[in-house]
Design an enzyme around this catalytic site. Structure first.
Site, PDB file in Angstrom:
ATOM      1  CG  ASP A 198      20.620 -81.437  88.038  1.00 30.32           C
ATOM      2  OD1 ASP A 198      20.302 -82.226  87.166  1.00 30.32           O
ATOM      3  OD2 ASP A 198      20.110 -81.173  89.148  1.00 30.32           O
TER       4      ASP A 198
ATOM      5  CD  GLU B 211      14.450 -86.911  84.548  1.00 27.46           C
ATOM      6  OE1 GLU B 211      15.585 -86.529  85.134  1.00 27.46           O
ATOM      7  OE2 GLU B 211      13.882 -86.409  83.765  1.00 27.46           O
TER       8      GLU B 211
END
Ligand code: ADP
Ligand code: MG
Length: 423
Positions: free
Chosen positions: A198, A53
């Site tokens: 994404d 992340e």
């Protein structure tokens, strides 16, 4: 204020839209809105990032899977340069955008995402892309950190690629061009800073695999991804995804702030990006000491913690891939936990809802749990024994009710397919 009214209520699971339903609903919304039939229907999935992340914009590693939850788009091209858009998430009203003369950040609201894709393709030399009418139907939760925005931009990009015969959608290498257009739409038209995780996930994931994505800008398409087997069933596992429904209220400027701190740190350390540092640390015989040496070159305490997160998180992606491939569930869970703790303490992107959900999941028998996505709200994931997801989700929902948080929503994640033509 405590609100116990939903305690004991069964936790809500988010349904998927299957092929037939998605095609029928998008076609119907198109026909009702525009009074004609669409030329076709395409779809793209939301994604959940297993680990890695805030590493994408640091040229690092991440490991998403595509969700079975998808956004469907029914489209018909137009002769002019007008874009007309409708979404089942809205009130049925049509958003209209004129592509001619459109400038950066020139569209307000959700229409910026799909219109931004057409604009980005045109700006990148594909002037043959013209206007279109489109109807969106989606089961991806919006603003839940599961990338409804990429599901929208990637389904649009694939549809326009097909309709205008750009020839990029058919293979992985070509899809990288569409990913760039989808990123440009988010960054430059919607004003939503995104590092590419994404859009790569929505365009490149394959069923039953996690996508090990290497975000070093110098890599070509072939070398930037590898498909890692992700068979939860074989290990007797389930991946619970739980949208906390905590809104991204603190998000303003925070993401950009984290990005710029990382860029400044790289500059101070004299490297192109923090990935270079992560690789140096990984190659050292004493990694802990190597990391300390790097951090010792930074005078700012906050910057030191941000760098520590990025460097250790990139290492955790590698370790997770190894642990999962070896069936070492305990280690995989430990890495989930370490990732969350680093995001909470070093990167400071969690909110109480995320921390509580993770804590309850761990206490309810999860091997590990972590926030996923950019943070400041959104979702958590937990690695649990097969059949235990609903039980863990219920515990979290009950705790949320006690604390007066919004009721969370759950889904069972299986690694699904990337963007595709549906009809
Ligand atoms: P996430 O991608 O995690 O869901 P974002 O804030 O990045 O959250 O993107 C959410 C935004 O994307 C929404 O506010 C809306 O503008 C747009 N969006 C995504 N999906 C849809 C949809 N099906 N209909 C209309 N707008 C959508
Ligand atoms: Mg998004």
């Amino acid at each position: 204020m405590a609100n116990t009214s939903t305690q004991g209520q069964p936790v809500q699971y988010l349904p998927t839209l299957e092929h037939d339903e998605g095609v029928a609903a998008a076609t119907k919304l198109f026909a009702v809105t525009f009074g004609t039939e669409p030329s076709g229907v395409w779809s793209a999935p939301g994604r959940v990032n297993l680990i890695g992340e805030h590493t994408d914009y640091n040229a690092g590693l991440c490991l998403p899977i595509a969700l079975p939850h998808r956004t469907f788009i029914a489209v018909r091209p137009r002769e002019d340069t007008t874009v007309r858009l409708v979404s089942d998430l809205g009130d049925g009203s049509v958003a209209q955008v004129e592509l001619g003369g459109l400038k950066v950040l020139g569209v307000k609201g959700w229409a910026a995402y799909p219109a931004g894709v057409a604009w980005a393709l045109r700006e990148s030399g594909h002037g043959e892309v013209r206007g279109f009418d489109a109807a969106f139907v989606s089961c991806v939760p919006v603003g839940g950190g599961l990338s409804s925005s990429a599901a929208m931009t990637c389904s649009t990009a694939l549809a326009l690629d097909d309709l205008y015969q750009l020839g990029f959608g058919g293979d992985d290498e070509g899809r990288v061009t569409l990913i760039k257009a989808a990123m440009m739409a988010e960054n430059d038209m919607a004003g939503a800073s995104t590092g590419g995780l994404d859009q790569n996930a929505s365009m490149r994931c394959t069923p039953n695999h996690a996508l090990l994505l290497d975000c070093r800008p110098e890599l070509d398409a072939l070398h930037s991804v590898s498909q890692q087997s992700f068979d939860l069933d074989a290990l007797g596992l389930e991946l619970l995804v739980l949208d906390t429904q905590a809104k991204h209220q603190l998000n303003d400027g925070q993401y950009a702030n984290r990005r710029s701190t990382c860029e400044q740190a790289a500059k101070t350390l004299g490297v192109a990006n923090l990935r270079v540092v992560a690789d140096e640390v990984a190659a050292s015989s004493d990694q802990a000491q190597a990391l300390m040496d790097v951090l010792g070159q930074l005078s700012d305490e906050t910057m030191r913690r941000r760098v520590r997160h990025v460097v250790t998180e990139i290492g955790r992606v590698r370790s997770f891939v190894t642990a999962f491939a070896a069936g070492d569930v305990a280690e995989a869970g430990r890495l989930f936990n370490a990732s969350h703790d680093s995001l909470a303490h070093d990167y400071e992107v969690t909110v109480p809802e995320l921390d509580v959900a993770v804590d309850v999941a761990r206490r309810s028998g999860a091997y590990g749990a972590r926030m996923t996505g950019g943070g400041f709200g959104g979702s958590i994931i937990a690695l649990v024994d097969k059949g235990q997801g609903r039980h863990v989700a219920q515990h979290i929902a009950d705790e949320f009710a006690l604390r007066g948080f919004h009721a969370p929503r759950a889904l069972a994640a299986v690694a699904s397919d990337s963007a595709r033509r549906e009809a």
